[in-house]
Design a protein around this motif. Structure first.
Motif, mmCIF file in Angstrom:
data_model
loop_
_atom_site.group_PDB
_atom_site.id
_atom_site.type_symbol
_atom_site.label_atom_id
_atom_site.label_comp_id
_atom_site.label_asym_id
_atom_site.label_seq_id
_atom_site.Cartn_x
_atom_site.Cartn_y
_atom_site.Cartn_z
ATOM 1 N N PHE A 65 21.420 -5.284 -19.947
ATOM 2 C CA PHE A 65 20.535 -6.189 -20.689
ATOM 3 C C PHE A 65 21.191 -6.836 -21.906
ATOM 4 C CE2 PHE A 65 15.942 -5.422 -19.259
ATOM 5 C CZ PHE A 65 16.325 -5.194 -17.959
ATOM 6 N N PRO A 66 21.939 -6.081 -22.740
ATOM 7 C CA PRO A 66 22.578 -6.744 -23.888
ATOM 8 C C PRO A 66 23.563 -7.833 -23.456
ATOM 9 C CG PRO A 66 22.630 -4.360 -24.166
ATOM 10 C CD PRO A 66 22.142 -4.631 -22.778
ATOM 11 N N TYR A 67 24.338 -7.557 -22.410
ATOM 12 C CA TYR A 67 25.292 -8.548 -21.906
ATOM 13 C C TYR A 67 24.553 -9.767 -21.354
ATOM 14 C CZ TYR A 67 29.171 -10.616 -19.338
ATOM 15 O OH TYR A 67 30.122 -11.479 -18.870
ATOM 16 N N CYS A 68 23.482 -9.516 -20.651
ATOM 17 C CA CYS A 68 22.679 -10.607 -20.105
ATOM 18 C C CYS A 68 22.135 -11.484 -21.232
ATOM 19 C CB CYS A 68 21.543 -10.032 -19.266
ATOM 20 S SG CYS A 68 20.574 -11.268 -18.401
ATOM 21 N N GLN A 69 21.656 -10.853 -22.308
ATOM 22 C CA GLN A 69 21.168 -11.605 -23.467
ATOM 23 C C GLN A 69 22.310 -12.401 -24.085
ATOM 24 O OE1 GLN A 69 17.914 -11.672 -24.732
ATOM 25 N NE2 GLN A 69 18.580 -13.216 -26.178
ATOM 26 N N TRP A 70 23.469 -11.768 -24.213
ATOM 27 C CA TRP A 70 24.635 -12.415 -24.820
ATOM 28 C C TRP A 70 24.999 -13.688 -24.066
ATOM 29 C CZ3 TRP A 70 27.390 -10.563 -29.064
ATOM 30 C CH2 TRP A 70 28.513 -11.299 -29.407
ATOM 31 N N ARG A 71 24.985 -13.602 -22.748
ATOM 32 C CA ARG A 71 25.400 -14.717 -21.899
ATOM 33 C C ARG A 71 24.273 -15.698 -21.602
ATOM 34 N NH1 ARG A 71 30.354 -15.830 -21.349
ATOM 35 N NH2 ARG A 71 30.068 -16.436 -19.213
ATOM 36 N N GLY A 72 23.082 -15.438 -22.124
ATOM 37 C CA GLY A 72 21.955 -16.326 -21.844
ATOM 38 C C GLY A 72 21.509 -16.237 -20.399
ATOM 39 N N GLY A 73 21.706 -15.070 -19.798
ATOM 40 C CA GLY A 73 21.392 -14.883 -18.385
ATOM 41 C C GLY A 73 19.967 -14.474 -18.111
ATOM 42 N N ALA A 104 18.815 -5.706 -29.043
ATOM 43 C CA ALA A 104 18.149 -6.231 -30.238
ATOM 44 C C ALA A 104 19.160 -6.885 -31.185
ATOM 45 C CB ALA A 104 17.401 -5.113 -30.960
ATOM 46 N N PHE A 105 20.321 -6.269 -31.359
ATOM 47 C CA PHE A 105 21.344 -6.857 -32.226
ATOM 48 C C PHE A 105 21.817 -8.204 -31.693
ATOM 49 C CE2 PHE A 105 22.379 -2.569 -34.135
ATOM 50 C CZ PHE A 105 22.056 -2.943 -35.430
ATOM 51 N N VAL A 106 22.047 -8.272 -30.387
ATOM 52 C CA VAL A 106 22.500 -9.536 -29.792
ATOM 53 C C VAL A 106 21.442 -10.619 -29.990
ATOM 54 C CG1 VAL A 106 23.063 -10.720 -27.637
ATOM 55 C CG2 VAL A 106 24.033 -8.472 -28.111
ATOM 56 N N ALA A 107 20.202 -10.295 -29.713
ATOM 57 C CA ALA A 107 19.125 -11.275 -29.878
ATOM 58 C C ALA A 107 18.972 -11.682 -31.344
ATOM 59 C CB ALA A 107 17.810 -10.716 -29.333
ATOM 60 N N ALA A 108 19.145 -10.735 -32.266
ATOM 61 C CA ALA A 108 19.044 -11.049 -33.694
ATOM 62 C C ALA A 108 20.171 -11.983 -34.128
ATOM 63 C CB ALA A 108 19.072 -9.765 -34.522
ATOM 64 N N VAL A 109 21.374 -11.728 -33.630
ATOM 65 C CA VAL A 109 22.488 -12.623 -33.945
ATOM 66 C C VAL A 109 22.179 -14.017 -33.419
ATOM 67 C CG1 VAL A 109 24.892 -13.131 -33.326
ATOM 68 C CG2 VAL A 109 24.270 -10.858 -34.142
ATOM 69 N N GLN A 110 21.592 -14.094 -32.231
ATOM 70 C CA GLN A 110 21.285 -15.390 -31.639
ATOM 71 C C GLN A 110 20.191 -16.135 -32.400
ATOM 72 O OE1 GLN A 110 20.597 -14.334 -27.535
ATOM 73 N NE2 GLN A 110 22.758 -14.633 -27.029
ATOM 74 N N VAL A 111 19.350 -15.428 -33.127
ATOM 75 C CA VAL A 111 18.351 -16.099 -33.974
ATOM 76 C C VAL A 111 19.054 -16.922 -35.046
ATOM 77 C CG1 VAL A 111 16.549 -15.722 -35.714
ATOM 78 C CG2 VAL A 111 16.495 -14.435 -33.568
#
Length: 170
Positions: free
Chosen positions: A71-79, A153-160
């Motif tokens: 899931f974190p990788y998927c969030q990172w890549r916008g997948g 959560a960290f990845v999504a927060a960075v993306q904010v």
């Protein structure tokens, strides 16, 4: 940014960990299926070949760990799932707003999941919940899910703050 570089490495390493687990699951599944096939042949000659003992227990626990580690990788890549058909027609500001809003929502979802999983692990440990065949304590597998949700959560927060493009090439 050193934090983003460290986060990217952690996310990639964690996804590889999940991939290795999935590979192990595939191998155990193949061995188990081969055991069933061998058993069918052996029965014709009065023999018996058993499957992998506790296969269902192991796969049930490990699939959850492996899947959530992606899931974190998927969030990172916008997948993650998106309604691209509608958003292609929207102006740039609307796309950015939707990306920011979904990233905020993902932070909330991932944090709530991490908290609930932590509470569940504590309860499972207190109740001594075990897998039915192998007798493995279930709570032992939950901390990996908490790590996955925390990274997510960290990845999504960075993306904010940085946006969906976190400097990770294709």
């Amino acid at each position: 940014m050193p934090f983003i570089t460290l986060l990217r490495r952690a996310v990639h390493t964690w996804a590889l960990f999940g991939g290795v687990l999935l590979l192990g699951i595939v191998i155990v599944t193949a061995v188990n299926a081969a055991g069933f096939a061998a058993n069918m042949i052996a029965r014709a000659f009065g023999g018996h070949v058993s499957g992998v003992p506790g296969y269902e227990d192991a796969v049930t626990m490990l699939v959850g760990v492996a899947a959530l580690s992606m899931f974190p990788y998927c969030q990172w890549r916008g997948g993650h799932a998106a309604v691209d058909v509608v958003m292609q027609l929207a102006p740039g500001w609307a796309n950015r707003a939707v990306c920011t809003l979904t990233s905020i929502l993902m932070v909330v979802v991932a944090v709530v999941m991490a908290v609930m999983l932590t509470q569940g692990a504590i309860e499972m440990r207190q109740d001594s919940v075990e897998t039915p065949v192998l007798g493995w304590p279930v709570w032992v597998f939950v901390p990996t899910a908490v790590i996955s949700c925390t990274l997510w959560a960290f990845v999504a927060a960075v993306q904010v703050f940085v946006g969906p493009e976190t400097g990770d090439g294709p």
